[in-house]
Design an enzyme around this catalytic site. Structure first.
Site, PDB file in Angstrom:
ATOM      1  N   LYS A  13       2.646  -6.368   1.648  1.00 36.41           N
ATOM      2  CA  LYS A  13       2.906  -7.818   1.794  1.00 36.41           C
ATOM      3  C   LYS A  13       4.140  -8.217   0.982  1.00 36.41           C
ATOM      4  O   LYS A  13       5.033  -8.896   1.490  1.00 36.41           O
ATOM      5  CB  LYS A  13       1.694  -8.648   1.320  1.00 36.41           C
ATOM      6  N   ARG A  88      -6.913 -16.058   0.373  1.00 35.71           N
ATOM      7  CA  ARG A  88      -7.679 -14.833   0.549  1.00 35.71           C
ATOM      8  C   ARG A  88      -9.183 -15.054   0.536  1.00 35.71           C
ATOM      9  O   ARG A  88      -9.946 -14.086   0.420  1.00 35.71           O
ATOM     10  CB  ARG A  88      -7.245 -13.733  -0.408  1.00 35.71           C
ATOM     11  N   ARG A 127       2.698   3.215  -6.651  1.00 34.87           N
ATOM     12  CA  ARG A 127       3.519   2.037  -6.970  1.00 34.87           C
ATOM     13  C   ARG A 127       3.818   1.987  -8.472  1.00 34.87           C
ATOM     14  O   ARG A 127       2.962   2.234  -9.308  1.00 34.87           O
ATOM     15  CB  ARG A 127       2.785   0.747  -6.562  1.00 34.87           C
ATOM     16  N   ARG A 160       0.615  -0.901 -12.404  1.00 33.89           N
ATOM     17  CA  ARG A 160      -0.190  -2.112 -12.568  1.00 33.89           C
ATOM     18  C   ARG A 160      -1.594  -1.726 -13.027  1.00 33.89           C
ATOM     19  O   ARG A 160      -2.158  -0.744 -12.543  1.00 33.89           O
ATOM     20  CB  ARG A 160      -0.244  -2.884 -11.228  1.00 33.89           C
ATOM     21  N   ARG A 171     -11.028  -3.666  -5.154  1.00 28.27           N
ATOM     22  CA  ARG A 171     -10.158  -4.634  -4.456  1.00 28.27           C
ATOM     23  C   ARG A 171     -10.310  -4.495  -2.945  1.00 28.27           C
ATOM     24  O   ARG A 171     -10.315  -5.477  -2.209  1.00 28.27           O
ATOM     25  CB  ARG A 171      -8.694  -4.419  -4.870  1.00 28.27           C
TER      26      ARG A 171
HETATM   27  P1  AP5 Z   1       3.506  -3.911  -1.932  1.00 29.80           P
HETATM   28  O1  AP5 Z   1       4.561  -4.517  -1.090  1.00 29.80           O
HETATM   29  O2  AP5 Z   1       3.547  -4.091  -3.403  1.00 29.80           O
HETATM   30  O3  AP5 Z   1       2.053  -4.252  -1.340  1.00 29.80           O
HETATM   31  P2  AP5 Z   1       1.200  -5.581  -1.407  1.00 29.80           P
HETATM   32  O4  AP5 Z   1       0.522  -5.746  -0.099  1.00 29.80           O
HETATM   33  O5  AP5 Z   1       2.008  -6.697  -1.928  1.00 29.80           O
HETATM   34  O6  AP5 Z   1       0.114  -5.101  -2.459  1.00 29.80           O
HETATM   35  P3  AP5 Z   1      -0.550  -5.869  -3.668  1.00 29.80           P
HETATM   36  O7  AP5 Z   1      -1.275  -4.842  -4.493  1.00 29.80           O
HETATM   37  O8  AP5 Z   1       0.446  -6.724  -4.381  1.00 29.80           O
HETATM   38  O9  AP5 Z   1      -1.581  -6.758  -2.951  1.00 29.80           O
HETATM   39  P4  AP5 Z   1      -2.796  -7.469  -3.540  1.00 29.80           P
HETATM   40  O10 AP5 Z   1      -3.086  -8.456  -2.506  1.00 29.80           O
HETATM   41  O11 AP5 Z   1      -3.909  -6.588  -3.917  1.00 29.80           O
HETATM   42  O12 AP5 Z   1      -2.261  -7.989  -4.959  1.00 29.80           O
HETATM   43  P5  AP5 Z   1      -1.817  -9.404  -5.486  1.00 29.80           P
HETATM   44  O13 AP5 Z   1      -0.715  -9.180  -6.431  1.00 29.80           O
HETATM   45  O14 AP5 Z   1      -1.628 -10.352  -4.375  1.00 29.80           O
HETATM   46  O15 AP5 Z   1       3.549  -2.319  -1.608  1.00 29.80           O
HETATM   47  C1  AP5 Z   1       2.683  -1.412  -2.278  1.00 29.80           C
HETATM   48  C2  AP5 Z   1       3.447  -0.117  -2.578  1.00 29.80           C
HETATM   49  O16 AP5 Z   1       3.786   0.533  -1.348  1.00 29.80           O
HETATM   50  C3  AP5 Z   1       4.790  -0.317  -3.311  1.00 29.80           C
HETATM   51  O17 AP5 Z   1       4.988   0.789  -4.146  1.00 29.80           O
HETATM   52  C4  AP5 Z   1       5.836  -0.327  -2.172  1.00 29.80           C
HETATM   53  O18 AP5 Z   1       7.076   0.147  -2.634  1.00 29.80           O
HETATM   54  C5  AP5 Z   1       5.201   0.645  -1.180  1.00 29.80           C
HETATM   55  N1  AP5 Z   1       5.440   0.300   0.225  1.00 29.80           N
HETATM   56  C6  AP5 Z   1       5.404  -0.943   0.787  1.00 29.80           C
HETATM   57  N2  AP5 Z   1       5.607  -0.853   2.124  1.00 29.80           N
HETATM   58  C7  AP5 Z   1       5.735   0.467   2.392  1.00 29.80           C
HETATM   59  C8  AP5 Z   1       5.939   1.199   3.607  1.00 29.80           C
HETATM   60  N3  AP5 Z   1       6.050   0.574   4.788  1.00 29.80           N
HETATM   61  N4  AP5 Z   1       6.028   2.563   3.531  1.00 29.80           N
HETATM   62  C9  AP5 Z   1       5.926   3.197   2.336  1.00 29.80           C
HETATM   63  N5  AP5 Z   1       5.733   2.566   1.154  1.00 29.80           N
HETATM   64  C10 AP5 Z   1       5.639   1.222   1.198  1.00 29.80           C
HETATM   65  O19 AP5 Z   1      -3.103  -9.864  -6.284  1.00 29.80           O
HETATM   66  C11 AP5 Z   1      -3.506  -9.201  -7.460  1.00 29.80           C
HETATM   67  C12 AP5 Z   1      -4.774  -9.825  -7.987  1.00 29.80           C
HETATM   68  O20 AP5 Z   1      -4.512 -11.190  -8.352  1.00 29.80           O
HETATM   69  C13 AP5 Z   1      -5.955  -9.913  -7.015  1.00 29.80           C
HETATM   70  O21 AP5 Z   1      -6.711  -8.733  -6.993  1.00 29.80           O
HETATM   71  C14 AP5 Z   1      -6.732 -11.095  -7.608  1.00 29.80           C
HETATM   72  O22 AP5 Z   1      -7.450 -10.714  -8.739  1.00 29.80           O
HETATM   73  C15 AP5 Z   1      -5.619 -12.032  -8.029  1.00 29.80           C
HETATM   74  N6  AP5 Z   1      -5.222 -12.950  -6.941  1.00 29.80           N
HETATM   75  C16 AP5 Z   1      -4.010 -13.001  -6.333  1.00 29.80           C
HETATM   76  N7  AP5 Z   1      -4.001 -13.928  -5.371  1.00 29.80           N
HETATM   77  C17 AP5 Z   1      -5.243 -14.475  -5.373  1.00 29.80           C
HETATM   78  C18 AP5 Z   1      -5.868 -15.461  -4.578  1.00 29.80           C
HETATM   79  N8  AP5 Z   1      -5.214 -16.086  -3.587  1.00 29.80           N
HETATM   80  N9  AP5 Z   1      -7.163 -15.761  -4.839  1.00 29.80           N
HETATM   81  C19 AP5 Z   1      -7.839 -15.156  -5.835  1.00 29.80           C
HETATM   82  N10 AP5 Z   1      -7.311 -14.195  -6.615  1.00 29.80           N
HETATM   83  C20 AP5 Z   1      -6.013 -13.857  -6.383  1.00 29.80           C
HETATM   84 MG    MG Z   2       2.007  -7.842  -3.715  1.00 27.10          MG
END
Ligand code: AP5
Ligand code: MG
Length: 214
Positions: A13, A88, A127, A160, A171
């Site tokens: 994402k 989410r 990552r 992370r 997760r």
């Molecule tokens: P990346 O682009 O970082 O993936 P992502 O989908 O953004 O993954 P996240 O881990 O950030 O998602 P998440 O939803 O769990 O975490 P968030 O920070 O929102 O890519 C991942 C890796 O793959 C990278 O190394 C990248 O280089 C590589 N990559 C990407 N695309 C690729 C491809 N096509 N091919 C190969 N490699 C690739 O949330 C974290 C925490 O915050 C949650 O668990 C929760 O506790 C809290 N939180 C956040 N938002 C909320 C909410 N709305 N409500 C409640 N709690 C929340």
């Molecule tokens: Mg992210």
């Protein structure tokens, strides 16, 4: 354009949000990044959020909705943005719909990024992000030029806290239970578009462009 990027942890994402933002001159709004910035600044909210995030759980809907309302309608009013990692839960999606009604605005599209779970787990495990500027790397597909050093600011690259195997499992479980139902919610609203996110970042970006017709 106002878009939501929906999808499991690690599907890409953040990676795709940045590319779409560059293409559309939009702003990336990631609730995960906002919470991590609170943690880094050592705020009360950050302290509370760190405990939840590090367990792989979700931060409460009221905290997240307040953060989003401030970011979208009060502190600033971006005209074009990508919501990355929000909403989410169903209450968050309902809360967002109410904000749009209140402010007489509307969402353009919801893009669901899909990929098999083994690919996602590999992406999360490899990552690394810069401690200083938060730039995201992947040890195999997007490695830094020098081991463990950010190409942009020479900061240290770290894993992370929530990318540890046990936390990844939690997760994923929460994603299936609480976030997946949003696909149906937005499908019923006629806004959902599904994109295959299993290819390279460039391939996924092409798939997104086709769906958005740009
Ligand atoms: P990346 O682009 O970082 O993936 P992502 O989908 O953004 O993954 P996240 O881990 O950030 O998602 P998440 O939803 O769990 O975490 P968030 O920070 O929102 O890519 C991942 C890796 O793959 C990278 O190394 C990248 O280089 C590589 N990559 C990407 N695309 C690729 C491809 N096509 N091919 C190969 N490699 C690739 O949330 C974290 C925490 O915050 C949650 O668990 C929760 O506790 C809290 N939180 C956040 N938002 C909320 C909410 N709305 N409500 C409640 N709690 C929340
Ligand atoms: Mg992210």
């Amino acid at each position: 354009m106002k878009l939501i990027l929906l999808g499991p942890p690690g599907v890409g994402k953040g990676t795709q949000a940045q590319r779409i933002c560059n293409m559309l001159n939009a702003v990336q709004i990631s609730t995960g990044d906002m919470l991590r910035s609170e943690i880094k600044s050592g705020t009360k909210l950050g302290e509370k959020a760190a405990k939840i995030i590090n367990k792989g759980k979700l931060v409460s809907d009221d905290i997240i909705l307040e953060m989003i309302e401030n970011r979208l309608f009060i502190n600033a009013k971006p005209a074009s943005y990508i919501l990355d990692g929000f909403p989410r839960t169903i209450p968050q999606a309902v809360g967002l719909s109410k904000m749009y009604e209140k402010h007489n605005e509307k969402l353009d599209s919801v893009i669901l990024l899909e990929s098999p779970e083994d690919i996602i787990i590999e992406r999360l495990t490899a990552r690394r992000s810069c401690k200083k500027c938060n730039k995201v790397y992947h040890l195999v597909t997007m490695p830094p030029k020098k081991d463990n050093i950010c190409d942009v600011c020479s900061g240290e690259l770290v894993q992370r806290e929530d990318d540890k195997p046990e936390t990844i499992k939690k997760r994923m479980k929460i994603y299936h239970e609480q976030t997946m139902p949003l696909a149906n919610y937005y499908r019923e609203n006629g806004l959902l578009k599904t994109v295959d996110a299993s290819g390279t970042p460039d391939e996924v970006h092409e798939n997104v462009k086709k769906i958005l017709k740009c």
